[in-house]
Design a protein around this motif. Structure first.
Motif, mmCIF file in Angstrom:
data_model
loop_
_atom_site.group_PDB
_atom_site.id
_atom_site.type_symbol
_atom_site.label_atom_id
_atom_site.label_comp_id
_atom_site.label_asym_id
_atom_site.label_seq_id
_atom_site.Cartn_x
_atom_site.Cartn_y
_atom_site.Cartn_z
ATOM 1 N N ILE A 23 5.262 3.381 2.315
ATOM 2 C CA ILE A 23 4.958 2.110 1.664
ATOM 3 C C ILE A 23 4.837 1.032 2.737
ATOM 4 O O ILE A 23 5.798 0.766 3.456
ATOM 5 N N ASP A 24 3.661 0.459 2.865
ATOM 6 C CA ASP A 24 3.421 -0.640 3.792
ATOM 7 C C ASP A 24 3.327 -1.909 2.971
ATOM 8 O O ASP A 24 2.514 -1.997 2.065
ATOM 9 N N VAL B 234 -2.636 4.023 -3.179
ATOM 10 C CA VAL B 234 -2.775 2.974 -4.196
ATOM 11 C C VAL B 234 -2.321 1.653 -3.582
ATOM 12 O O VAL B 234 -1.498 1.647 -2.668
ATOM 13 N N GLU B 235 -2.882 0.554 -4.064
ATOM 14 C CA GLU B 235 -2.525 -0.782 -3.580
ATOM 15 C C GLU B 235 -2.228 -1.673 -4.774
ATOM 16 O O GLU B 235 -2.787 -1.489 -5.849
ATOM 17 N N VAL C 169 0.880 -1.165 0.000
ATOM 18 C CA VAL C 169 0.000 0.000 0.000
ATOM 19 C C VAL C 169 0.921 1.220 0.000
ATOM 20 O O VAL C 169 1.755 1.360 0.887
ATOM 21 N N VAL C 170 0.781 2.074 -1.012
ATOM 22 C CA VAL C 170 1.613 3.269 -1.132
ATOM 23 C C VAL C 170 0.743 4.487 -0.859
ATOM 24 O O VAL C 170 -0.367 4.597 -1.390
ATOM 25 N N ARG C 171 1.262 5.393 -0.034
ATOM 26 C CA ARG C 171 0.531 6.620 0.312
ATOM 27 C C ARG C 171 1.461 7.819 0.229
ATOM 28 O O ARG C 171 2.643 7.709 0.527
ATOM 29 N N VAL C 172 0.906 8.955 -0.146
ATOM 30 C CA VAL C 172 1.588 10.232 0.012
ATOM 31 C C VAL C 172 0.958 10.872 1.238
ATOM 32 O O VAL C 172 -0.258 11.078 1.284
ATOM 33 N N GLU D 47 -2.912 -6.758 -10.039
ATOM 34 C CA GLU D 47 -4.134 -6.250 -9.414
ATOM 35 C C GLU D 47 -3.972 -4.870 -8.787
ATOM 36 O O GLU D 47 -4.241 -4.679 -7.593
ATOM 37 N N PRO D 48 -3.540 -3.871 -9.554
ATOM 38 C CA PRO D 48 -3.472 -2.526 -8.972
ATOM 39 C C PRO D 48 -4.871 -2.046 -8.606
ATOM 40 O O PRO D 48 -5.820 -2.254 -9.358
ATOM 41 N N GLN D 49 -4.995 -1.477 -7.428
ATOM 42 C CA GLN D 49 -6.296 -0.995 -6.949
ATOM 43 C C GLN D 49 -6.188 0.480 -6.612
ATOM 44 O O GLN D 49 -5.322 0.886 -5.831
ATOM 45 N N ILE D 50 -7.071 1.249 -7.194
ATOM 46 C CA ILE D 50 -7.161 2.677 -6.929
ATOM 47 C C ILE D 50 -8.515 2.908 -6.262
ATOM 48 O O ILE D 50 -9.555 2.673 -6.866
#
Length: 100
Positions: free
Chosen positions: A97-98, A57-58, A3-6, A46-49
Protein backbone atom coordinates in the motif's frame (compact mmCIF):
# COMPACT_ATOMS: atom_id res chain seq x y z
CA UNK A 1 -4.49 8.87 -2.07
CA UNK A 2 -3.53 5.22 -1.73
CA UNK A 3 -2.48 2.66 -4.31
CA UNK A 4 -2.96 -0.98 -3.26
CA UNK A 5 -1.19 -3.81 -5.08
CA UNK A 6 -0.86 -7.55 -4.71
CA UNK A 7 2.74 -8.40 -5.58
CA UNK A 8 5.01 -11.41 -5.27
CA UNK A 9 7.04 -11.69 -2.07
CA UNK A 10 9.79 -13.80 -3.69
CA UNK A 11 12.48 -11.69 -5.32
CA UNK A 12 12.86 -14.34 -8.03
CA UNK A 13 9.21 -13.91 -9.10
CA UNK A 14 9.34 -10.12 -8.82
CA UNK A 15 11.69 -10.07 -11.81
CA UNK A 16 9.13 -11.93 -13.95
CA UNK A 17 6.00 -10.36 -12.46
CA UNK A 18 4.72 -8.92 -15.75
CA UNK A 19 5.04 -12.28 -17.53
CA UNK A 20 3.35 -14.07 -14.61
CA UNK A 21 0.44 -11.62 -14.63
CA UNK A 22 0.06 -11.85 -18.41
CA UNK A 23 -0.14 -15.64 -18.11
CA UNK A 24 -2.81 -15.29 -15.44
CA UNK A 25 -4.76 -12.82 -17.61
CA UNK A 26 -4.61 -15.21 -20.56
CA UNK A 27 -5.93 -18.14 -18.50
CA UNK A 28 -8.71 -16.07 -16.87
CA UNK A 29 -9.93 -13.48 -19.40
CA UNK A 30 -12.03 -10.68 -17.93
CA UNK A 31 -11.04 -11.43 -14.31
CA UNK A 32 -9.04 -9.23 -11.96
CA UNK A 33 -6.58 -10.23 -9.24
CA UNK A 34 -7.50 -7.35 -6.90
CA UNK A 35 -10.73 -5.38 -6.37
CA UNK A 36 -12.18 -3.03 -3.76
CA UNK A 37 -15.25 -4.35 -1.93
CA UNK A 38 -17.20 -1.08 -2.19
CA UNK A 39 -20.22 -2.08 -0.02
CA UNK A 40 -17.97 -2.95 2.94
CA UNK A 41 -15.55 -0.03 2.57
CA UNK A 42 -16.22 3.25 4.38
CA UNK A 43 -14.93 6.73 3.56
CA UNK A 44 -13.15 6.05 0.29
CA UNK A 45 -13.63 8.38 -2.64
CA UNK A 46 -13.08 7.98 -6.37
CA UNK A 47 -12.05 4.31 -6.47
CA UNK A 48 -10.16 3.64 -9.69
CA UNK A 49 -9.72 0.23 -11.25
CA UNK A 50 -7.29 0.24 -14.17
CA UNK A 51 -8.27 -2.38 -16.76
CA UNK A 52 -4.66 -3.17 -17.65
CA UNK A 53 -3.32 -3.32 -14.08
CA UNK A 54 -5.03 -6.45 -12.77
CA UNK A 55 -3.26 -6.37 -9.41
CA UNK A 56 -3.73 -2.65 -8.60
CA UNK A 57 -6.50 -0.40 -7.24
CA UNK A 58 -6.40 3.30 -6.33
CA UNK A 59 -8.64 5.50 -4.19
CA UNK A 60 -8.78 8.68 -2.13
CA UNK A 61 -9.45 8.69 1.63
CA UNK A 62 -12.17 10.95 3.05
CA UNK A 63 -10.29 12.94 5.74
CA UNK A 64 -13.51 14.05 7.48
CA UNK A 65 -14.54 10.59 8.76
CA UNK A 66 -13.26 7.25 9.98
CA UNK A 67 -12.34 5.17 6.96
CA UNK A 68 -11.64 1.58 6.05
CA UNK A 69 -11.06 -0.26 2.83
CA UNK A 70 -11.82 -3.91 2.16
CA UNK A 71 -10.00 -5.52 -0.72
CA UNK A 72 -10.76 -8.77 -2.51
CA UNK A 73 -7.99 -11.00 -3.87
CA UNK A 74 -9.37 -13.23 -6.63
CA UNK A 75 -6.53 -15.70 -7.05
CA UNK A 76 -4.69 -18.28 -5.02
CA UNK A 77 -0.97 -18.62 -4.70
CA UNK A 78 -0.79 -22.02 -6.41
CA UNK A 79 -1.95 -20.44 -9.69
CA UNK A 80 1.62 -19.16 -10.08
CA UNK A 81 3.49 -22.42 -9.37
CA UNK A 82 5.17 -24.46 -12.06
CA UNK A 83 3.26 -27.67 -11.38
CA UNK A 84 -0.51 -27.54 -11.11
CA UNK A 85 -1.12 -31.07 -9.78
CA UNK A 86 -2.37 -29.98 -6.36
CA UNK A 87 -0.64 -30.28 -3.04
CA UNK A 88 2.30 -28.06 -3.97
CA UNK A 89 3.23 -25.05 -1.90
CA UNK A 90 2.00 -21.77 -3.38
CA UNK A 91 4.08 -18.66 -3.92
CA UNK A 92 3.79 -16.04 -1.16
CA UNK A 93 2.02 -12.77 -1.96
CA UNK A 94 2.52 -9.37 -0.42
CA UNK A 95 -0.03 -6.58 -0.20
CA UNK A 96 1.72 -3.27 -0.86
CA UNK A 97 0.00 0.00 0.00
CA UNK A 98 1.54 3.28 -1.15
CA UNK A 99 -0.10 6.36 0.37
CA UNK A 100 0.61 9.91 -0.80
Amino acid sequence: QSVVRVVFHDRRLQYSEQQQLEGWRWSRPGDRILDIDIPLSVGILEPQIHPTLLNTVEFLWDPSRRTSVFVQVHCISTEFTLRKNGGEKGVPFRIQIDTY
